[in-house]
Design a protein around this motif. Structure first.
Motif, PDB file in Angstrom:
ATOM      1  N   LEU A 426       0.849  -1.188   0.000  1.00 27.10           N
ATOM      2  CA  LEU A 426       0.000   0.000   0.000  1.00 27.10           C
ATOM      3  C   LEU A 426       0.885   1.237   0.000  1.00 27.10           C
ATOM      4  O   LEU A 426       1.625   1.489   0.938  1.00 27.10           O
ATOM      5  N   ASN A 427       0.814   1.992  -1.035  1.00 26.93           N
ATOM      6  CA  ASN A 427       1.679   3.168  -1.190  1.00 26.93           C
ATOM      7  C   ASN A 427       1.073   4.342  -0.423  1.00 26.93           C
ATOM      8  O   ASN A 427       0.454   5.234  -0.988  1.00 26.93           O
ATOM      9  N   VAL A 428       1.257   4.331   0.903  1.00 24.51           N
ATOM     10  CA  VAL A 428       0.661   5.369   1.747  1.00 24.51           C
ATOM     11  C   VAL A 428       1.740   6.088   2.537  1.00 24.51           C
ATOM     12  O   VAL A 428       2.814   5.535   2.818  1.00 24.51           O
ATOM     13  N   THR A 429       1.465   7.321   2.879  1.00 21.17           N
ATOM     14  CA  THR A 429       2.357   8.117   3.715  1.00 21.17           C
ATOM     15  C   THR A 429       2.052   7.843   5.179  1.00 21.17           C
ATOM     16  O   THR A 429       0.887   7.829   5.585  1.00 21.17           O
ATOM     17  N   ILE A 430       3.080   7.619   5.973  1.00 19.81           N
ATOM     18  CA  ILE A 430       2.915   7.378   7.408  1.00 19.81           C
ATOM     19  C   ILE A 430       3.137   8.697   8.138  1.00 19.81           C
ATOM     20  O   ILE A 430       4.144   9.372   7.929  1.00 19.81           O
ATOM     21  N   LEU A 431       2.206   9.056   8.992  1.00 21.55           N
ATOM     22  CA  LEU A 431       2.310  10.291   9.760  1.00 21.55           C
ATOM     23  C   LEU A 431       2.656   9.981  11.210  1.00 21.55           C
ATOM     24  O   LEU A 431       2.273   8.931  11.743  1.00 21.55           O
ATOM     25  N   GLY A 432       3.395  10.894  11.835  1.00 23.35           N
ATOM     26  CA  GLY A 432       3.815  10.676  13.214  1.00 23.35           C
ATOM     27  C   GLY A 432       3.684  11.932  14.055  1.00 23.35           C
ATOM     28  O   GLY A 432       3.808  13.051  13.541  1.00 23.35           O
ATOM     29  N   LYS A 444       6.262  13.179   8.816  1.00 21.33           N
ATOM     30  CA  LYS A 444       5.658  12.241   7.872  1.00 21.33           C
ATOM     31  C   LYS A 444       6.752  11.491   7.125  1.00 21.33           C
ATOM     32  O   LYS A 444       7.836  12.021   6.850  1.00 21.33           O
ATOM     33  N   LEU A 445       6.476  10.223   6.853  1.00 26.94           N
ATOM     34  CA  LEU A 445       7.388   9.356   6.108  1.00 26.94           C
ATOM     35  C   LEU A 445       6.726   9.016   4.788  1.00 26.94           C
ATOM     36  O   LEU A 445       5.726   8.299   4.733  1.00 26.94           O
ATOM     37  N   GLU A 446       7.303   9.529   3.719  1.00 30.14           N
ATOM     38  CA  GLU A 446       6.752   9.335   2.377  1.00 30.14           C
ATOM     39  C   GLU A 446       7.822   8.677   1.521  1.00 30.14           C
ATOM     40  O   GLU A 446       8.818   9.313   1.152  1.00 30.14           O
ATOM     41  N   GLY A 447       7.644   7.378   1.246  1.00 31.89           N
ATOM     42  CA  GLY A 447       8.676   6.644   0.530  1.00 31.89           C
ATOM     43  C   GLY A 447       9.951   6.589   1.347  1.00 31.89           C
ATOM     44  O   GLY A 447       9.964   6.105   2.485  1.00 31.89           O
ATOM     45  N   LYS A 448      11.028   7.107   0.796  1.00 30.89           N
ATOM     46  CA  LYS A 448      12.322   7.113   1.466  1.00 30.89           C
ATOM     47  C   LYS A 448      12.672   8.492   2.027  1.00 30.89           C
ATOM     48  O   LYS A 448      13.836   8.775   2.298  1.00 30.89           O
ATOM     49  N   THR A 449      11.667   9.332   2.215  1.00 39.40           N
ATOM     50  CA  THR A 449      11.912  10.678   2.724  1.00 39.40           C
ATOM     51  C   THR A 449      11.101  10.923   3.993  1.00 39.40           C
ATOM     52  O   THR A 449       9.882  10.702   4.015  1.00 39.40           O
ATOM     53  N   PHE A 450      11.807  11.360   5.030  1.00 42.96           N
ATOM     54  CA  PHE A 450      11.142  11.738   6.280  1.00 42.96           C
ATOM     55  C   PHE A 450      11.182  13.255   6.412  1.00 42.96           C
ATOM     56  O   PHE A 450      12.259  13.872   6.358  1.00 42.96           O
TER      57      PHE A 450
END
Length: 486
Positions: A426-432, A444-450
């Motif tokens: 699932l190509n989703v952005t993880i938020l923290g 936020k973690l989007e792909g290989k970028t935080f």
């Protein structure tokens, strides 16, 4: 906390004294006989208390883990000193005050319990491991106690102190004792920890009793049989299989022992412990967020990505929060911060999105290939199977920290990477979110970028804080609507 029977391991064998053994019952008051007799059973035969064996085993495992983890009480506790327990009496009182629900209370206790106490127990957690008192094998015992002389040395004169001659009783070398231990409802990693400890007894590495500096107390354990029953469901180990339990009960009635543990099981359990250590303790090995970024090849950026989205706060919420912050102690521990400041804010926004999400409290995420996380709160998709199903995608992780935001982001980012790996297809952005209740930081973690939000939000500016949290929930909702979820 009600326990459900899941598995049982029964270990039997023989513990033999390699050198003389002295487990004293204290100074004798009898006018004749040894000054320091050994502890005996009702028939006058020598006895090794199960607590002595268990205590020596626990002490050795604690020394091993201290060599790996250091002296952090949260990792390896010292049961002899309360201030060095992983949860002190004062901390336990706070936990009970802040977690009224039994399930949430249990999860919080387990979260803060050190590795050894999971298996051996603590003042707040029952032991899963019991050792029966070791009784001497009757055919090998004929009352052959030995008496030895001792003397107390005067440290000033370096000679025998006046009136300090004494004798003590020992059990001679070569004396066999019956050994039996039982473990119930243990995880595989806990059985692995136990296997490592028992191996120390099998190789004569752990002495028992007193006089060890004189060479006393060397023993050797020979395990005869290990009977194992596991009634957990093969597809879902968190649940039991009723048919397996009924079969086990039938075997008990027919006096039919459960299966013998195959040799490869012990190796499998030991490997499981090593995996558990690497997974559950992995984030503690990172000193800063830079090490996490380097380990997982994630790029770090800073930006003001939060687009504040207005949220209508009720007058009741405002008044209740103002009252709590004015009259109550809301920030004296992480537990109090979660209960009084973080959860009320997160819950108030979640209620507007509850049809699509479940807000989980103190739930772990584990991806053995990478890492593990245990967040205070996780926002996850509401499963079509019901609210009790912890279903992916996992979109938001909230970490509570008492002002140590650097440590908080280390832990939160590892948890975000773990969630990303679990969501994999699932190509989703993880938020923290990392917060101490008063100051709130977003990432936020989007792909290989935080990306870490530059601006911080304060609970004193409630409207702005709620607008930021609402934006995060809207982002989660948007991703859920547009992603293809199996």
């Amino acid at each position: 906390m009600f326990e459900t029977f899941k598995n049982r391991l029964e270990i039997t064998g023989t513990l033999t004294t390699v050198t003389a053994l002295r487990i004293s019952k204290g100074r004798s008051t009898e006018p004749i006989g040894s000054d320091l007799p050994v502890i005996k059973d009702a028939l006058g035969r020598p006895l090794i208390p199960g607590s002595s064996f268990k205590g020596a085993l626990r002490s050795r495992l604690e020394s091993f883990l201290r060599g790996i983890l250091g002296s952090d009480r949260k990792m390896v506790a010292n049961p002899a000193i309360e201030d060095e327990w992983s949860i002190t009496s004062r901390e336990m009182k706070i936990i009970k005050e802040n977690f009224k629900d039994d399930k949430a209370l249990t999860a919080e206790i387990l979260k803060h319990t050190d590795l050894i106490s999971h298996l051996f127990g603590s003042p707040w957690l029952a032991s899963k491991f019991q050792v029966r008192d070791l009784t001497v094998q009757p055919d090998a015992w004929f009352g052959q106690y030995q008496e030895r002389d001792g003397v107390a040395i005067d440290r000033d004169t370096e000679t025998a102190a006046d009136g300090k001659l004494y004798d003590f009783q020992v059990v001679p070398a070569g004396t066999p004792f019956d050994f039996k231990a039982v473990v119930e409802n243990a995880e595989e990693w806990e059985l692995g920890l136990l296997a490592i400890g028992l191996h120390q007894f099998e190789t004569e590495q752990i002495p028992l009793g007193g006089g060890r500096s004189r060479g006393l107390g060397v023993v050797k354990l020979e395990i005869d049989k290990m009977h194992w029953v596991d009634i957990r469901d093969d597809k879902d180990p968190n649940n039991t299989d009723p048919s397996k339990l009924l079969g086990y009960m039938k075997n008990l009635v027919n006096n039919n022992l459960c299966c013998v543990v195959p040799d490869n099981y012990q190796k499998q359990w030991a490997e499981s412990f090593i995996n558990h250590y690497e997974v559950s303790m992995g984030f503690s090995n990172y000193k800063n967020i830079g090490e996490v970024l380097k380990k997982f090849q994630v790029t770090y950026t800073e930006a003001n990505f939060v687009k504040e989205t207005e949220f209508s706060i009720t007058d009741y919420f405002r008044e209740d929060l103002e009252f709590m912050m004015r009259e109550a102690v809301v920030d004296n521990s992480e537990f109090a911060v979660c209960e009084n400041l973080i959860y009320p804010v997160i819950k108030e926004v979640w209620k507007c999105y509850h049809s699509k999400f479940i807000l989980w409290s103190h739930k772990s995420l584990t991806c053995y290939q990478y890492m593990s996380g245990f967040s205070e709160y996780i926002l996850a998709k509401r499963s079509p199977l019901g609210k009790v199903v912890f279903d992916k995608p996992y979109l938001l992780l909230v970490e509570a920290k008492e002002d140590n935001f650097h440590e908080g982001w280390v832990q939160c980012l590892v948890e975000m990477i773990t969630a990303q790996r679990i969501n994999h297809e699932l190509n989703v952005t993880i938020l923290g979110i990392v917060t101490n209740g008063t100051t709130w930081q977003f990432g936020k973690l989007e792909g290989k970028t935080f990306a870490k939000q530059i601006n911080r939000y304060m609970i004193q500016d409630l409207d702005q804080l709620f607008a930021a949290v609402n934006y995060v929930f809207q982002e989660c909702e948007s991703q859920l609507d547009t992603s293809v979820v199996a």
